[in-house]
Design an enzyme around this catalytic site. Structure first.
Site, mmCIF file in Angstrom:
data_model
loop_
_atom_site.group_PDB
_atom_site.id
_atom_site.type_symbol
_atom_site.label_atom_id
_atom_site.label_comp_id
_atom_site.label_asym_id
_atom_site.label_seq_id
_atom_site.Cartn_x
_atom_site.Cartn_y
_atom_site.Cartn_z
ATOM 1 N N HIS A 133 2.373 -9.828 0.557
ATOM 2 C CA HIS A 133 1.099 -9.700 1.265
ATOM 3 C C HIS A 133 0.532 -11.080 1.595
ATOM 4 C CE1 HIS A 133 -1.929 -9.855 -2.399
ATOM 5 N NE2 HIS A 133 -1.124 -10.885 -2.385
ATOM 6 N N HIS A 175 3.707 -14.006 0.473
ATOM 7 C CA HIS A 175 4.326 -14.211 -0.848
ATOM 8 C C HIS A 175 4.384 -12.834 -1.503
ATOM 9 C CE1 HIS A 175 0.069 -14.040 -1.457
ATOM 10 N NE2 HIS A 175 0.348 -13.534 -2.643
#
Ligand code: NI
Length: 136
Positions: free
Chosen positions: A15, A40
């Site tokens: 997200h 990430h």
């Protein structure tokens, strides 16, 4: 007498937390490393609790095999190894914080589970950061 029967599950997803109307600098101030524009991942740990009376015939609150299947269909298949911002329609215009993800999971399970049961969703984004939502 009510008992909470729980099932654990797990998924990995990517997200980015940000607001489109804020600069990258402001997003970093508020959301920290979770605002990385290149995304990430997190290892999400989910606990779904179903609260209800024990069925005198089976001794179950709910058949946990059925709950396992609902979690697979509503959470693991649509979320695991996905990018929340880019691939999960519920987060097209909603920041994929652990709070908002827990609410989306609760809403999806609520549609599958009979109304006599209460549902509690506990979602860990990291081993130390987690939220609990019960529809209230
Ligand atoms: Ni993050």
């Amino acid at each position: 007498m009510k008992v909470k029967a729980c099932r654990k599950a797990h998924f990995n997803a990517a997200h980015r937390l940000y607001r489109k109307d804020w600069s990258d600098e402001k997003n970093f101030q508020v959301f920290g490393k979770c605002s990385n524009p290149l995304y990430h991942g997190h290892n999400y740990e989910l606990i779904v609790g179903i609260i209800g009376e024990i069925d005198p015939e089976t001794g179950f609150v709910i058949d946990l095999k059925i709950l396992k299947q609902y979690i697979k269909e509503e959470v693991e298949e649509p979320f695991d190894h996905k990018n929340f911002n880019e691939e999960v329609p519920e987060f097209k215009d909603v920041n994929p914080t652990v709070e908002n993800i827990a609410v989306v999971i609760w809403d999806k399970l609520r549609k599958r589970i009979e109304s006599q049961y209460e549902i509690e969703v506990t979602l860990y984004e990291t081993p130390r950061n987690f939220v609990i939502y019960n529809g209230a």
